[in-house]
Design a protein around this motif. Structure first.
Motif, PDB file in Angstrom:
ATOM      1  N   ILE A  74       8.238  -1.950 -10.342  1.00  0.00           N
ATOM      2  CA  ILE A  74       7.765  -1.162  -9.190  1.00  0.00           C
ATOM      3  C   ILE A  74       6.368  -0.608  -9.467  1.00  0.00           C
ATOM      4  O   ILE A  74       5.486  -0.637  -8.595  1.00  0.00           O
ATOM      5  CB  ILE A  74       8.761  -0.031  -8.847  1.00  0.00           C
ATOM      6  CG1 ILE A  74      10.030  -0.623  -8.247  1.00  0.00           C
ATOM      7  CG2 ILE A  74       8.137   0.982  -7.893  1.00  0.00           C
ATOM      8  CD1 ILE A  74      11.186   0.365  -8.143  1.00  0.00           C
ATOM      9  N   GLY A  75       6.131  -0.128 -10.687  1.00  0.00           N
ATOM     10  CA  GLY A  75       4.805   0.384 -11.056  1.00  0.00           C
ATOM     11  C   GLY A  75       3.737  -0.678 -10.977  1.00  0.00           C
ATOM     12  O   GLY A  75       2.635  -0.444 -10.458  1.00  0.00           O
ATOM     13  N   ILE A  76       4.040  -1.871 -11.473  1.00  0.00           N
ATOM     14  CA  ILE A  76       3.076  -2.974 -11.428  1.00  0.00           C
ATOM     15  C   ILE A  76       2.794  -3.389  -9.985  1.00  0.00           C
ATOM     16  O   ILE A  76       1.632  -3.552  -9.587  1.00  0.00           O
ATOM     17  CB  ILE A  76       3.587  -4.172 -12.264  1.00  0.00           C
ATOM     18  CG1 ILE A  76       3.583  -3.806 -13.754  1.00  0.00           C
ATOM     19  CG2 ILE A  76       2.744  -5.413 -12.016  1.00  0.00           C
ATOM     20  CD1 ILE A  76       4.287  -4.801 -14.648  1.00  0.00           C
ATOM     21  N   GLY A  86       0.794  -0.675  -8.230  1.00  0.00           N
ATOM     22  CA  GLY A  86      -0.591  -0.710  -8.704  1.00  0.00           C
ATOM     23  C   GLY A  86      -1.374  -1.854  -8.087  1.00  0.00           C
ATOM     24  O   GLY A  86      -2.533  -1.694  -7.702  1.00  0.00           O
ATOM     25  N   ALA A  87      -0.732  -3.016  -7.967  1.00  0.00           N
ATOM     26  CA  ALA A  87      -1.403  -4.179  -7.369  1.00  0.00           C
ATOM     27  C   ALA A  87      -1.661  -3.961  -5.880  1.00  0.00           C
ATOM     28  O   ALA A  87      -2.743  -4.292  -5.370  1.00  0.00           O
ATOM     29  CB  ALA A  87      -0.555  -5.429  -7.584  1.00  0.00           C
ATOM     30  N   LEU A  88      -0.690  -3.395  -5.156  1.00  0.00           N
ATOM     31  CA  LEU A  88      -0.830  -3.187  -3.708  1.00  0.00           C
ATOM     32  C   LEU A  88      -1.845  -2.097  -3.372  1.00  0.00           C
ATOM     33  O   LEU A  88      -2.483  -2.147  -2.310  1.00  0.00           O
ATOM     34  CB  LEU A  88       0.525  -2.855  -3.085  1.00  0.00           C
ATOM     35  CG  LEU A  88       1.565  -3.976  -3.093  1.00  0.00           C
ATOM     36  CD1 LEU A  88       2.892  -3.482  -2.531  1.00  0.00           C
ATOM     37  CD2 LEU A  88       1.079  -5.192  -2.310  1.00  0.00           C
ATOM     38  N   THR A  89      -1.998  -1.109  -4.233  1.00  0.00           N
ATOM     39  CA  THR A  89      -2.923  -0.005  -3.944  1.00  0.00           C
ATOM     40  C   THR A  89      -4.294  -0.201  -4.591  1.00  0.00           C
ATOM     41  O   THR A  89      -5.150   0.678  -4.494  1.00  0.00           O
ATOM     42  CB  THR A  89      -2.330   1.338  -4.417  1.00  0.00           C
ATOM     43  OG1 THR A  89      -2.081   1.262  -5.823  1.00  0.00           O
ATOM     44  CG2 THR A  89      -1.066   1.680  -3.667  1.00  0.00           C
ATOM     45  N   GLY A  90      -4.498  -1.311  -5.251  1.00  0.00           N
ATOM     46  CA  GLY A  90      -5.798  -1.578  -5.877  1.00  0.00           C
ATOM     47  C   GLY A  90      -6.006  -0.849  -7.186  1.00  0.00           C
ATOM     48  O   GLY A  90      -7.128  -0.725  -7.665  1.00  0.00           O
TER      49      GLY A  90
END
Length: 196
Positions: free
Chosen positions: A11-13, A16-20
């Motif tokens: 979920i963290g990864i 992080g990817a979706l929010t830049g």
């Protein structure tokens, strides 16, 4: 537990990817890995010292003498347990290790104590259900009365505390209250279930 930790990391990864912020996630992972290794290396010396002292105490017979002094406590907490059983020896060693703040030394003794208690219960009633003694031991072990919170002192020293041992007093009070609560709870529950 594996699924829980894996899910949290995933979920963290993804977040992080979706929010830049994927760069921040990567930097945090590398930084945390470095901190974990540093902490393990610095803790190794403290763990080795206290484990060595515990081994010396065991080899010199001091643990055996202290276990003998704990017989009234063991008799009070585990009235149905034969004092000459191996379970009493391991329970005493576990309690002594916890009191000295040596959780890593308490764990093997705790596992052996549970194994002995399970064998005793199986001999008594041929059941694989946790006995009163097993429940009492587990609850008191979790409450963990500590006079010297070695782990906490080590963590505080590692992270630059001016007075790492300042937690000793509050630690004694907190663990004494939790252990007293555990003992009272176990006595009430054992009295309530006496007929069973």
């Amino acid at each position: 537990m594996t699924y829980l930790w894996s899910g949290m990391i995933l979920i963290g990864i993804i977040y992080g990817a979706l929010t830049g912020n994927f760069k921040a996630v990567t930097e945090a992972a590398v930084s945390s890995g470095k901190d974990a290794v540093t902490l393990c290396i610095s803790m190794a010396g403290i763990v080795a010292m206290w484990s060595g002292l515990m081994k010396i105490a065991q080899e010199s017979g001091m643990v055996e003498k202290l276990s003998g002094k704990m017989r009234p406590v063991i008799r009070f907490l585990f009235p149905r347990l034969p004092l000459e059983s191996d379970a009493c020896k391991y329970i005493s060693l576990n309690f002594l290790s916890n009191i000295l703040g040596l959780g890593w030394a308490a764990t093997p003794a705790g596992l052996k104590a549970m194994e002995c208690l399970a064998d005793l219960e199986e001999e008594r009633i041929r059941s694989r259900v946790a006995s009163k003694e097993m429940c009492t031991f587990l609850i008191i072990n979790i409450s963990s009365l500590q006079l010297i919170p070695v782990n906490m002192i080590a963590y505080r020293a590692q992270y630059g505390s001016i007075n790492p041992a300042a937690v000793v007093g509050p630690g004694i009070v907190a663990t004494a209250v939790s252990t007293a609560t555990a003992v009272i709870f176990c006595r009430i529950m054992n009295r309530r279930g006496r007929g069973r």
